[in-house]
Write an enzyme that holds these catalytic residues in place. Structure first.
Site, PDB file in Angstrom:
ATOM      1  N   HIS A  15      26.293  13.039  43.546  1.00  8.99           N
ATOM      2  CA  HIS A  15      26.116  13.572  42.198  1.00  8.99           C
ATOM      3  C   HIS A  15      26.401  12.521  41.117  1.00  8.99           C
ATOM      4  O   HIS A  15      27.232  12.719  40.235  1.00  8.99           O
ATOM      5  CB  HIS A  15      26.975  14.809  41.979  1.00  8.99           C
ATOM      6  CG  HIS A  15      26.623  15.961  42.855  1.00  8.99           C
ATOM      7  ND1 HIS A  15      27.183  17.211  42.701  1.00  8.99           N
ATOM      8  CD2 HIS A  15      25.771  16.082  43.904  1.00  8.99           C
ATOM      9  CE1 HIS A  15      26.693  18.028  43.610  1.00  8.99           C
ATOM     10  NE2 HIS A  15      25.824  17.348  44.364  1.00  8.99           N
ATOM     11  N   TYR A  48      25.979  24.076  29.396  1.00  5.13           N
ATOM     12  CA  TYR A  48      24.962  24.671  30.267  1.00  5.13           C
ATOM     13  C   TYR A  48      25.557  25.456  31.434  1.00  5.13           C
ATOM     14  O   TYR A  48      24.822  25.937  32.290  1.00  5.13           O
ATOM     15  CB  TYR A  48      23.980  23.590  30.727  1.00  5.13           C
ATOM     16  CG  TYR A  48      23.147  23.109  29.560  1.00  5.13           C
ATOM     17  CD1 TYR A  48      21.991  23.761  29.194  1.00  5.13           C
ATOM     18  CD2 TYR A  48      23.589  22.054  28.771  1.00  5.13           C
ATOM     19  CE1 TYR A  48      21.255  23.369  28.083  1.00  5.13           C
ATOM     20  CE2 TYR A  48      22.873  21.647  27.654  1.00  5.13           C
ATOM     21  CZ  TYR A  48      21.699  22.306  27.311  1.00  5.13           C
ATOM     22  OH  TYR A  48      20.990  21.918  26.196  1.00  5.13           O
ATOM     23  N   TYR A  76      26.995  26.245  49.475  1.00  3.02           N
ATOM     24  CA  TYR A  76      26.298  25.915  50.715  1.00  3.02           C
ATOM     25  C   TYR A  76      26.821  26.736  51.893  1.00  3.02           C
ATOM     26  O   TYR A  76      26.125  26.944  52.876  1.00  3.02           O
ATOM     27  CB  TYR A  76      26.424  24.419  51.010  1.00  3.02           C
ATOM     28  CG  TYR A  76      25.738  23.565  49.965  1.00  3.02           C
ATOM     29  CD1 TYR A  76      24.355  23.561  49.852  1.00  3.02           C
ATOM     30  CD2 TYR A  76      26.483  22.791  49.079  1.00  3.02           C
ATOM     31  CE1 TYR A  76      23.722  22.789  48.895  1.00  3.02           C
ATOM     32  CE2 TYR A  76      25.859  22.016  48.116  1.00  3.02           C
ATOM     33  CZ  TYR A  76      24.477  22.011  48.029  1.00  3.02           C
ATOM     34  OH  TYR A  76      23.849  21.265  47.065  1.00  3.02           O
TER      35      TYR A  76
END
Length: 374
Positions: free
Chosen positions: A152, A255, A266
């Site tokens: 990331h 956001y 996951y």
């Protein structure tokens, strides 16, 4: 002078367009037929592409190399003088963008993962490109604090119409960092070409927000482009298991990640019970299940009039190219292309000659050109 240089660039790309590309394949979409031409292959996880004024191209390889495509051929020698990138996990050499006045100053910008004794992070550097090498390389941005993880990194960059540079930084796999406005992870940063905070950044008037930070609550943005009419910055980001988002970047906007998401962990367990919260923006569009989006471009060329204004997004996990029809900032139609190719699409670019260009994420990655079928 600019007109002459533009004509030279266009003629170079047209010449490139008539080069003997290999392995041309024909496909159809709802609105247009197109052929897919292999321009180059054998690249090690190519990540980003930039078109130069002379018709050649620069391609980053995540393994830490910058390559040149000239007259339709990949040159064997990599560009010299690059900063050292940390090639680990999802890290390495990432994006490349040209200065808005590249024709005059030969300046470009690279994003990459960097390692020190304190861990890894996302960096951006400015350099001069001349005769196959980089000169005067200078780091102008570094996301802090560093961490030990190797995922990331974000790393997508774009210039707005005012000449300010936007850089995405992922949450580094530590999701709560995206809600901490004193942490550079999990947001979009906006800087000048010298690395200073851009005027109007929310943190310039608020000591609780880092002064280069423009948005936060972003998980891992790997698509960023400028709307051809409004000049707004559009992004997309990876969700976890579902919840990939398209957003329009607005100063000081949260956001939501990980407080709100349309995806799950996951493991199959929920990350949060919320998809909406006051003070947190809703995505313009989202995917569930996840397509793992990467690369993003509005089509602005003349070769495909049926595609004018469409948004193209590459997909890593679902191995396809997504075409989105947009009306009043709303997705009104979505079409999957190149599903039979079974390639992880890493980047999407509109070329000055009106064709689309794609990069595939693979140890033997390819550069594709999408041109009209006839």
């Amino acid at each position: 002078m600019r007109l002459i240089q533009s004509l030279i660039m266009l003629s170079g790309l047209l010449l490139l367009g008539h080069s003997p590309f290999t392995a041309a394949q024909t496909f159809t979409s709802k609105d247009a037929g197109f052929r897919l031409e292999t321009v180059a292959d054998g690249l090690e996880h190519p990540w980003s592409l930039a078109f130069l004024p002379d018709g050649s191209m620069l391609v980053t390889e995540r393994a830490g190399r910058l390559r040149v495509i000239q007259n339709g051929k990949l040159l064997p020698r990599a560009v010299e003088g690059l900063p050292t990138s940390a090639v680990s996990g999802q890290g390495g050499l990432l994006d490349i963008v040209l200065h808005p006045d590249f024709e005059e100053n030969r300046t470009l910008f690279l994003s990459y993962a960097h390692r020190s004794s304190e861990g890894m992070t996302t960096r951006a550097a400015r350099a001069i490109y001349e005769e196959g090498r980089l000169k005067n390389v200078e780091v102008i941005f570094e996301a802090l604090p560093r961490s030990r993880g190797s995922r990331h990194f974000g790393g997508r960059m774009v210039f707005d119409e005012s000449g300010y540079l936007y850089i995405s930084v992922g949450d580094r796999g530590e999701m709560d960092r995206a809600q901490d406005t004193r942490d550079d992870a999990g947001g979009v940063h906006r800087i000048t070409v010298n690395g200073e905070p851009a005027p109007g950044n929310p943190g310039l008037d608020d000591p609780g927000i880092n002064n280069t930070l423009f948005t936060w609550g972003n998980r891992n943005i790997q698509g960023m482009t400028v709307h051809p009419e409004t000049g707004e910055i559009w992004t997309h980001e990876h969700g976890p298991r579902g919840g990939d988002e398209i957003n329009i970047v607005q100063a000081g906007t949260n956001y939501g990640w990980p407080e709100i998401t349309y995806g799950i962990d996951y493991s199959g367990l929920p990350i949060t019970l919320h998809t909406k919260k006051e003070g947190m923006a809703q995505p313009l569009h989202y995917w569930d299940p996840s397509i793992a989006p990467s690369g993003m471009a509005f089509y602005t060329g003349l070769e495909f009039p049926e595609w004018q204004g469409n948004l193209f997004v590459g997909a890593l996990k679902l191995r396809k190219l997504v075409r989105l029809e947009i009306e009043n900032e709303e997705v009104i139609n979505e079409e999957d292309l190149l599903t039979s190719l079974k390639e992880r699409i890493r980047d999407v670019r509109t070329a000055p000659d009106g064709t689309l260009w794609l990069l595939t994420d693979s140890p033997q990655g390819k550069v594709y050109r999408v041109a009209p079928a006839q």
